[in-house]
Design an enzyme around this catalytic site. Structure first.
Site, PDB file in Angstrom:
ATOM      1  N   ASP A 166       0.848  -1.205   0.000  1.00  0.00           N
ATOM      2  CA  ASP A 166       0.000   0.000   0.000  1.00  0.00           C
ATOM      3  C   ASP A 166       0.882   1.254   0.000  1.00  0.00           C
ATOM      4  OD1 ASP A 166       0.918  -0.332   2.641  1.00  0.00           O
ATOM      5  OD2 ASP A 166      -0.858   0.602   3.507  1.00  0.00           O
ATOM      6  N   ASP A 212       6.780   1.194   1.935  1.00  0.00           N
ATOM      7  CA  ASP A 212       6.442   0.163   0.941  1.00  0.00           C
ATOM      8  C   ASP A 212       7.307   0.353  -0.306  1.00  0.00           C
ATOM      9  OD1 ASP A 212       3.434  -1.009   1.772  1.00  0.00           O
ATOM     10  OD2 ASP A 212       3.796   1.032   2.412  1.00  0.00           O
ATOM     11  N   ASN A 256      -2.430   2.976   3.415  1.00  0.00           N
ATOM     12  CA  ASN A 256      -1.885   4.315   3.687  1.00  0.00           C
ATOM     13  C   ASN A 256      -2.687   5.407   2.993  1.00  0.00           C
ATOM     14  OD1 ASN A 256       0.321   3.690   5.387  1.00  0.00           O
ATOM     15  ND2 ASN A 256       1.441   2.892   3.624  1.00  0.00           N
ATOM     16  N   THR A 310       2.791  -5.981   2.958  1.00  0.00           N
ATOM     17  CA  THR A 310       3.288  -4.866   3.766  1.00  0.00           C
ATOM     18  C   THR A 310       2.216  -3.788   3.962  1.00  0.00           C
ATOM     19  OG1 THR A 310       4.181  -3.697   1.843  1.00  0.00           O
ATOM     20  CG2 THR A 310       5.653  -5.253   2.934  1.00  0.00           C
ATOM     21  N   PHE A 315      -0.548  -0.071  12.652  1.00  0.00           N
ATOM     22  CA  PHE A 315      -1.446   0.437  11.604  1.00  0.00           C
ATOM     23  C   PHE A 315      -2.062  -0.658  10.722  1.00  0.00           C
ATOM     24  CE2 PHE A 315      -2.167   2.091   7.261  1.00  0.00           C
ATOM     25  CZ  PHE A 315      -3.136   3.040   7.531  1.00  0.00           C
ATOM     26  N   ASN A 316      -1.267  -1.574  10.184  1.00  0.00           N
ATOM     27  CA  ASN A 316      -1.826  -2.563   9.244  1.00  0.00           C
ATOM     28  C   ASN A 316      -2.843  -3.478   9.937  1.00  0.00           C
ATOM     29  OD1 ASN A 316      -0.301  -1.565   7.114  1.00  0.00           O
ATOM     30  ND2 ASN A 316       1.417  -2.966   7.526  1.00  0.00           N
ATOM     31  N   HIS A 349       9.767   0.415   7.962  1.00  0.00           N
ATOM     32  CA  HIS A 349       9.094  -0.810   8.391  1.00  0.00           C
ATOM     33  C   HIS A 349       9.059  -1.914   7.322  1.00  0.00           C
ATOM     34  CE1 HIS A 349       7.344   1.333  11.855  1.00  0.00           C
ATOM     35  NE2 HIS A 349       6.951   2.275  11.035  1.00  0.00           N
ATOM     36  N   ASP A 350       8.453  -1.565   6.181  1.00  0.00           N
ATOM     37  CA  ASP A 350       8.096  -2.610   5.221  1.00  0.00           C
ATOM     38  C   ASP A 350       9.304  -3.294   4.589  1.00  0.00           C
ATOM     39  OD1 ASP A 350       5.482  -2.047   5.774  1.00  0.00           O
ATOM     40  OD2 ASP A 350       5.208  -0.721   4.055  1.00  0.00           O
TER      41      ASP A 350
HETATM   42  C1  BDR Z   1       2.928   0.195   8.598  1.00  0.00           C
HETATM   43  O1  BDR Z   1       1.946   1.208   8.448  1.00  0.00           O
HETATM   44  C2  BDR Z   1       2.143   1.912   7.247  1.00  0.00           C
HETATM   45  O2  BDR Z   1       1.969   3.287   7.419  1.00  0.00           O
HETATM   46  C3  BDR Z   1       3.524   1.553   6.761  1.00  0.00           C
HETATM   47  O3  BDR Z   1       3.556   1.540   5.343  1.00  0.00           O
HETATM   48  C4  BDR Z   1       3.757   0.190   7.342  1.00  0.00           C
HETATM   49  O4  BDR Z   1       3.310  -0.821   6.491  1.00  0.00           O
HETATM   50  C5  BDR Z   1       3.695   0.454   9.875  1.00  0.00           C
HETATM   51  O5  BDR Z   1       2.838   0.397  10.970  1.00  0.00           O
HETATM   52 CA    CA Z   2       2.762  -0.425   4.202  1.00  0.00          CA
END
Ligand code: BDR
Ligand code: CA
Length: 307
Positions: free
Chosen positions: A5, A10, A34, A119, A160-161, A228-229
């Site tokens: 996303d 990402d 996102n 991701t 978040f995810n 993160h991703d």
């Molecule tokens: C995740 O949330 C999104 O904003 C980032 O792309 C990542 O996948 C981190 O919590």
């Molecule tokens: Ca992401």
């Protein structure tokens, strides 16, 4: 296969995957997260166009979570989802098959089981597993960026995810497939300081874009937010990069202040066998070495258009 996303991190994950000689990216599917789906799809096309990887099919998937209203993160990634970074317009069209059919055809057509690297919110992956149960044996494992054993980043408990589509996350953890949870516990260690950002910029055009992506919203040369991703991709490229521990992971879908939390039962208190390896530690130096190496490969292949 990547399910993304984009989103700045990402985009770096896509770059790492395309540059790693150990991986063959068979497909990129997109999900709303996102930013809404139209934008995440456009952003995936822009990143692959920039990299000169337009042979990789990009297909759009779910525009909303399985059971909830979509929540987006423009406050983190900007209105476009990739604000502050120069990338070309898409040089190719999304694949008309759509995400689920593309995933199914890639798995069916592969002589070996395929790793899934999501991701974003897990909507597409959960839908794929529900709609194509006969193809589960063609999925080697799911290495996902999402969740947290410790604190969240969207609520005190939720990452978040997982927050965006907890029902999908629950379905993936309960799927019976081998799952690696690359959560905030490890991805928060993938932060580039001024030295790492400079090392990225020294790689040239691709590294420079990765540095811009990583430092968006974090003051440029001063440092980056967690990438993160890219850690989920790195965990597939370099087994052993993460220290993981088996646990039974489930997602709180009903609670109040703990809603959307990934609850990790390491001690087997619930009496359930482990269903995931939970990432608990990461060697940031090895992560960045891998990132530089992979981006250097792209730089050397270097067929993409100027931004
Ligand atoms: C995740 O949330 C999104 O904003 C980032 O792309 C990542 O996948 C981190 O919590
Ligand atoms: Ca992401």
């Amino acid at each position: 296969m990547l399910d993304v996303d984009p989103g700045h991190d990402d985009a770096v994950a896509i770059m790492l995957a395309c540059g790693a000689t150990e991986l063959e990216v068979r497909a990129v599917t997109t999900v709303a997260g996102n930013v809404p789906l139209e934008k995440t799809t456009r952003n995936a096309l822009r990143v692959l166009t920039f990299l000169g990887c337009s042979e990789i099919p990009v297909a759009a998937g779910a525009g909303a979570p399985l059971e909830r209203q979509l929540v987006t993160a423009e406050h983190v990634h900007g209105q476009s989802g990739l604000d502050g970074v120069k990338l070309p317009e898409p040089g190719f069209e999304p694949d008309g098959r759509g995400a689920l059919r593309l995933m199914a055809e890639v798995v069916r057509g592969s002589s070996e089981p395929v790793a899934l690297i999501p991701t974003g919110p897990l909507t597409n992956v959960a839908a794929f597993l529900r709609e194509c149960p006969e193809l589960r044996s063609g999925v080697e494992r799911v290495v996902l960026m999402g969740g947290s054993h410790g604190p969240g980043n969207t609520t005190p408990a939720a990452e978040f995810n997982a927050y965006v589509d907890p029902e999908a996350a629950r379905a993936v953890f309960r799927s019976g497939l081998p799952v690696t949870m690359v959560g905030l516990d490890v991805t928060r260690k993938a932060v580039a300081g001024p030295g790492e950002l400079q090392a990225l910029r020294n790689l040239g055009r691709v590294g420079n874009a990765a540095a811009d992506l990583a430092s968006y919203g974090f003051g440029g040369s001063a440092g980056s937010g967690p990438i993160h991703d890219a850690v989920a991709v790195a965990a597939v490229v370099e087994p052993g990069l993460l220290e993981t521990r088996p646990a039974y992971v489930d997602v709180e879908c009903e609670g109040g202040i703990t809603c959307d939390e990934t609850v990790c039962d390491f001690a087997g208190v619930a009496g359930e066998p482990p269903n995931a390896g939970v990432g608990l530690d990461l060697d940031p130096e090895r992560f960045f070495e891998l990132l530089y190496r992979s981006l250097k490969n792209l730089q050397e292949a270097g067929s993409g258009p100027a931004s």
